[in-house]
Structures are given as C-alpha cells and as structure tokens.
Scaffold this active site. Structure first.
Site, short mmCIF file in Angstrom:
data_model
loop_
_atom_site.label_atom_id
_atom_site.label_comp_id
_atom_site.label_asym_id
_atom_site.label_seq_id
_atom_site.Cartn_x
_atom_site.Cartn_y
_atom_site.Cartn_z
CG PHE A 1 30.50 47.71 58.29
CD1 PHE A 1 31.07 47.33 57.08
CD2 PHE A 1 31.31 48.33 59.24
CE1 PHE A 1 32.43 47.54 56.83
CE2 PHE A 1 32.65 48.55 58.99
CZ PHE A 1 33.22 48.15 57.79
CE LYS A 2 35.04 46.50 59.33
NZ LYS A 2 36.21 46.54 60.17
CG ASP A 3 27.85 41.44 62.91
OD1 ASP A 3 28.74 40.69 63.35
OD2 ASP A 3 27.20 42.22 63.63
#
Length: 423
Positions: free
Chosen positions: A104-106
C-alpha cells in the site's frame, strides 16, 4: 492552508515548507492548522469519478499553491495501478498492493515524488530524503524516487527484520538511492532519522523525509478512503486497518474529518500494542519492538499516534468514539491465514490476516479490510508459518544490488551517509 507542529501550535508554515522540512524544528509532526471540509456536492461528484479527479480534489483542500490541473496529472501518473475492492465472505477487502512493489505504500510513495518535483523544478533546488522503513516503505520509496536527478534518498532498515523480498526491493535500486542496513529495530532507525533532522550538519542538503512522518506522504493516503466510499456508495463505513506506525489509520481519521462518511476505524495491531493498551486504559507508554509474523507492524512507539492524539485533542472519550483497537497474536494470525485459504481459496498476507482476525474478534458486519501487502511479498513466511504455498511471482530487477551496513549508532550512520552522498 497552513501547517503547524503537533507540539508548538504557534509556528505555522506552508505546505511546501512542511513537505521539505519533514519534521518540525521542535521535533513534532506537521498537521493542518485547521481541517477543510468537503461539501455535499463535492462528495456527490466523487461517485463514478476517476481516481485522479477524486485525488486532485482531496489534495487541493490542503495544497493551495499547486494548480488542481497539475495535481490531477501528479495523481494520474502516480496511481497508474488499480485499487480494487474484493469481496471474500461478507468482508470487503481493499487491495492496495497492485503497485510496483506490491504494498500500500506505493500509493503515497508515487504521488509524493510528483509533488516534490513540482516544487524543486519551480525553484531549481535539490533535496536529500532520509527515511526509515520496517519493510514496505523502503521499497516503495526506492521505486518511486528512483533516478530522480534532483533527489537523493537514504533508506534505513533493520537488519533481519524485513522479508527477503522487501530487502531485495529496497536494495535493487537506482543510482540516487542509498539503502543502509542497521543493526537494530525499526524504532532505532526512526530515532536516528529524527536525530538527523535536528543535526545542523545536514541542513546544507535540504533534508526531508518520505515516510509517514512527512505530511506529503500522509495526505495522498486519504485518496483511497475517498475512492472506496465512492465505489461502494455506502455511508457509515467501518475500515479495519493493519497498523504499525499508524500513518494508514491517521489518513483514515483525516478522511473522516474532511467529511468522508466513515463510522468507525479499527486499529488492528500485532503484539506490538501500545495503542491497544491506550485504548483500554487511557495511558500511553512506548515499548520495545519485538519481531512478529507481521513484521512491517513491529513498532513499539508509532510516530503518527502523536498526530492522532493531536486531532482528537487528547480527548480519550472522543478517541474511543472514533477508534477501536485490537491486539492479534502470531498464533491467531497463522490460524486466520489457514482458515481463509482453506475456506475461501484466498491468501492473506500476515498483516491483512491481523486485520481479518480483528474483524472476527469484534464480530463486524461487512467491514472494509485494508489489505496492505501482497502475499507474494511474504511467501516464505506464509509457507513456514501456515504451510500455504503462494504462487510464484518473482520480480525482475533492472539494477544491481546496492546496500550499506551500519551499527546502531547515530555517529556511525552519519559518517556513512555523508560518505555516500559526497562520493
């Protein structure tokens, strides 16, 4: 729109200054001086709208010196991957792992570079990013900022406390990325990042950060809460959020504060649980981090909890109205991965499994579980702990491996950083 420190409310800065300073001079985190709100018409316009339109409207509430047309381009380029909602049993799973590093950090790590580049080009500047990671942030930041000519990035990560794939992702990087493996925990890495921000020797590098202590990393995460509501077309949603450094769930709180109809936010923790203890007692105490199956959540003193307490004005009653916090053990995590795979042929990574179990404990009706990482990222760990084979999906690396090593000492780290930046 101005931003202030969580600790010194008198001093305010612009969004641009908050982004490039990263951490406030007093050691606090930047937060909005006041929260804007979406009108009913603006909310209605989200339904059926493309992600770049939703994202640009969300960001423009906080960023008033970048035209909305530019913000739309930044979001469109950064979020070129899907954010689907899957239904498994009665649970809705928001899969945030379809970006290039499968985490999800993308989402934020590919929007922030566009924001920073806009300012750097406009002012003909360079900057140095120094950030700590417990796993996923490092790879996402390395990929998002790779080969940016006016940005250098130093990434600290704890030795032996990230998965094999996470380590590969954050060490097969572009020439402007400098991964440093630290003998210590994520909390040790985070502490050294904060020391760097108060070190006058680093001022000449225009130092900033790209993890969720940076307000520019946090705000793009509001986008997926808004887009999820727009897709589901339901008011009063409950989100279950696997939580480590608390940036993800802080973004959920901010989304609620600007008017996204969120009823409840569930903070799902592993046994690194100071926030769960706060929920139960009203007392917060940091604790030493220890290793679990959900390694990216192995944080004993989450930085963004300071933002949460600031937003609720340290009102314990208000905190409990908005949040419920739940602790999940490794054994429960393993059992949930096995049960969901056997019953529904769906593979949960350990972090998403923590959220699923939290929903079980609370007997939630149709929650939205935020899935923060692909099981591919933890294939070995899932096989060893739950005896589930994750289909192979090996990434292709275009760069050779680069990694530096440091002991658990700020002075040693500082020598390494200055050596690699000035070489």
């Amino acid at each position: 729109m101005k931003f202030r420190s969580t600790r010194t409310h008198a001093d305010v800065v612009t969004f641009k200054d908050a982004v490039f300073q990263g951490l406030a001079p007093d050691g606090g985190l930047y937060v909005p001086e006041k929260f804007p709100s979406l009108s009913g018409d603006e909310l209605s316009s989200f339904r059926g709208a493309p992600i770049e339109e939703i994202g640009s409207k969300i960001l423009s509430l906080f960023i008033d010196d970048i035209p909305q047309t530019e913000l739309m381009k930044i979001v469109a380029e950064g979020l070129s991957f899907p954010l689907p909602i899957r239904t498994v049993q009665e649970r809705r799973i928001l899969e945030l792992f379809h970006g290039p590093t499968m985490a999800f950090k993308d989402v934020a790590a590919h929007v922030l570079p566009g924001i920073m580049e806009y300012y750097l080009r406009k002012n003909n500047r360079r900057t140095l990013i120094i950030t700590a990671t417990s796993g996923d942030t490092g790879g996402a930041v390395a990929h998002g900022f790779s080969e940016k000519d006016n940005i250098s990035v130093v990434i600290l990560f704890p030795k032996g406390r990230v998965s094999k794939l996470q380590r590969e992702q954050l060490t097969h990087v572009g020439r402007n990325i400098y991964p440093i493996e630290v003998e210590g925990t994520f909390d040790d890495c985070q502490k050294m990042v904060k020391q760097a921000f108060t070190d006058s020797d680093f001022k000449k590098y225009n130092l900033t950060s790209a993890n969720s202590i940076n307000i520019g990393r946090l705000l793009p995460q509001l986008i997926y809460y808004a887009s999820s509501w727009a897709k589901l077309r339901e008011d009063n949603l409950t989100f279950v959020v696997p939580s480590g450094n608390m940036g993800n769930v802080t973004a959920g709180l901010y989304a609620k504060m600007i008017g996204i109809p969120i009823r409840k936010l569930i903070i799902a923790c592993n046994s690194n649980d100071p926030v769960v203890k706060y929920y139960k007692t009203g007392m917060y105490e940091k604790q030493p981090a220890h290793k679990t199956l959900s390694t990216a959540m192995d944080i004993g003193h989450p930085s963004n909890f300071e933002r949460i307490l600031d937003a609720v004005k340290s009102d314990y009653g208000l905190f409990k109205e908005i949040f419920t916090a739940v602790r999940v053990t490794d054994e429960e995590t393993k059992q949930v991965m096995q049960k969901v795979h056997k019953t529904y042929s769906y593979i949960l990574d350990p972090h998403t499994a923590v959220a699923w179990k939290a929903a079980d404990i609370l007997k939630l009706d149709s929650p939205v579980i935020i899935s923060t990482a692909s099981p591919v990222k933890f294939a070995e760990e899932i096989k060893m702990s739950a005896d589930i084979t994750v289909p192979d999906q090996k990434p292709t690396y275009h760069q050779s491996q680069t990694v530096f090593s440091s002991g658990n000492s700020y002075s040693e780290l500082k020598r390494i950083v200055e050596a690699v930046i000035n070489r």
